[in-house]
Write a protein that holds these residues in place. Sequence first.
Motif, short mmCIF file in Angstrom:
data_model
loop_
_atom_site.label_atom_id
_atom_site.label_comp_id
_atom_site.label_asym_id
_atom_site.label_seq_id
_atom_site.Cartn_x
_atom_site.Cartn_y
_atom_site.Cartn_z
N ILE A 1 8.41 -2.83 -4.32
CA ILE A 1 7.78 -3.07 -5.62
C ILE A 1 8.43 -4.25 -6.32
O ILE A 1 7.76 -5.10 -6.90
CB ILE A 1 7.86 -1.80 -6.50
N LYS A 2 9.75 -4.33 -6.24
CA LYS A 2 10.47 -5.43 -6.90
C LYS A 2 10.01 -6.79 -6.39
O LYS A 2 9.98 -7.77 -7.14
CB LYS A 2 11.98 -5.30 -6.68
N TYR A 3 9.66 -6.85 -5.11
CA TYR A 3 9.26 -8.12 -4.52
C TYR A 3 7.75 -8.27 -4.42
O TYR A 3 7.24 -9.09 -3.65
CB TYR A 3 9.93 -8.28 -3.15
N GLY A 4 7.04 -7.47 -5.21
CA GLY A 4 5.60 -7.65 -5.33
C GLY A 4 4.77 -7.07 -4.21
O GLY A 4 3.56 -7.32 -4.14
N GLU A 5 5.39 -6.28 -3.33
CA GLU A 5 4.66 -5.73 -2.19
C GLU A 5 4.04 -4.38 -2.56
O GLU A 5 4.29 -3.35 -1.93
CB GLU A 5 5.59 -5.59 -0.98
N THR A 6 3.20 -4.40 -3.59
CA THR A 6 2.66 -3.13 -4.10
C THR A 6 1.59 -2.55 -3.18
O THR A 6 1.37 -1.33 -3.18
CB THR A 6 2.07 -3.33 -5.50
N ALA A 7 0.93 -3.38 -2.40
CA ALA A 7 -0.14 -2.87 -1.52
C ALA A 7 0.40 -1.85 -0.53
O ALA A 7 -0.28 -0.87 -0.21
CB ALA A 7 -0.81 -4.03 -0.78
N CYS A 8 1.63 -2.06 -0.05
CA CYS A 8 2.18 -1.12 0.93
C CYS A 8 2.49 0.23 0.29
O CYS A 8 2.50 1.26 0.97
CB CYS A 8 3.41 -1.70 1.61
N ILE A 9 2.74 0.25 -1.03
CA ILE A 9 2.95 1.52 -1.74
C ILE A 9 1.64 2.32 -1.75
O ILE A 9 1.63 3.52 -1.46
CB ILE A 9 3.42 1.27 -3.18
N ILE A 10 0.55 1.63 -2.06
CA ILE A 10 -0.76 2.28 -2.06
C ILE A 10 -1.11 2.77 -0.66
O ILE A 10 -1.60 3.89 -0.47
CB ILE A 10 -1.85 1.30 -2.56
N ASP A 11 -0.82 1.95 0.35
CA ASP A 11 -1.12 2.34 1.74
C ASP A 11 -0.34 3.59 2.14
O ASP A 11 -0.88 4.49 2.79
CB ASP A 11 -0.78 1.19 2.70
N LYS A 12 0.94 3.64 1.77
CA LYS A 12 1.77 4.81 2.12
C LYS A 12 1.25 6.06 1.41
O LYS A 12 1.17 7.14 2.00
CB LYS A 12 3.24 4.53 1.75
N TRP A 13 0.89 5.92 0.15
CA TRP A 13 0.32 7.06 -0.60
C TRP A 13 -0.96 7.54 0.07
O TRP A 13 -1.18 8.75 0.20
CB TRP A 13 0.06 6.63 -2.04
N ASN A 14 -1.79 6.59 0.50
CA ASN A 14 -3.07 6.95 1.12
C ASN A 14 -2.90 7.71 2.43
O ASN A 14 -3.80 8.44 2.85
CB ASN A 14 -3.92 5.70 1.34
N GLU A 15 -1.77 7.53 3.11
CA GLU A 15 -1.52 8.27 4.35
C GLU A 15 -1.54 9.78 4.12
O GLU A 15 -1.83 10.56 5.02
CB GLU A 15 -0.16 7.88 4.94
N TYR A 16 -1.22 10.18 2.89
CA TYR A 16 -1.10 11.61 2.58
C TYR A 16 -2.13 12.09 1.55
O TYR A 16 -2.14 13.25 1.17
CB TYR A 16 0.31 11.90 2.04
#
Length: 254
Positions: free
Chosen positions: A182-197
């Motif tokens: 998140i600090k480095y602006g990679e917010t899309a991967c947070i959404i992707d990880k959440w979507n896995e579950y």
Amino acid sequence: MLDMEYIKLPYTNSTNTYAKDNAHYFNNEITVVQAKIQIKGRGRLNRTFISDNNKGAWFSIVIKPKKGTISAKTSLLMPIMAAAATASAIESEYCIKPGIKWPNDILLNNKKVCGILCESRISLSDISFLVIGIGVNVNQKEMHPEISDIATSLFIETGTEIVIDMLVQNICGNVASLYDKIKYGETACIIDKWNEYSLMNNAVITYVKEQSSYNAISKGIDMDGRLIIEQNGKILYLDSSEVSLKIQGANNDR
């Protein structure tokens, strides 16, 4: 990986309250406050969170971002990040895949095994600190009668006694890794990880907003962590601070 300080308490009213009251004393970017017992555990929307026993993981993660690294808008993703980190830790350690009910309830077999409460303090548009309170039902062999129809524990679901401190460390490690992204602006991967579950893809839901109840179809979340719904042919967006919801057909009405 960021350095983390661990503070362990025999008991406290609420780890989130302790964390907020003492955050100005913490020197690390991430500090973890863990208690064996919470006397007055709290959940979202001022609900009571039953944690008055030593069978669960009751802890708060305090994040003190360096100036300018986390905006108020980006901080809204913290509940999504915390849920993804917790679900991932449970799956990787215990070979059981949980589901996430938006924004951050963790379910096993349609019952709640973990609740998360995120709070923050903002000063002059900068984030002074963020507090992520996490409560996981771990080694309870049976649940409190008040919540037995809607809650479960890792022991009930796996039949295995679990080392609570190890679970806490694994969750905190995942949080630190995702926070770095998140600090480095990679917010899309947070959404992707959440979507896995996620349990929210095309789920039929009932939600309550301003004391009125509505039915809708969930379509997932947007890049700000808001829930996308289809209601009466229209696409709407829900903010987690405004509503409570239930996935129809599941025991999850808290």
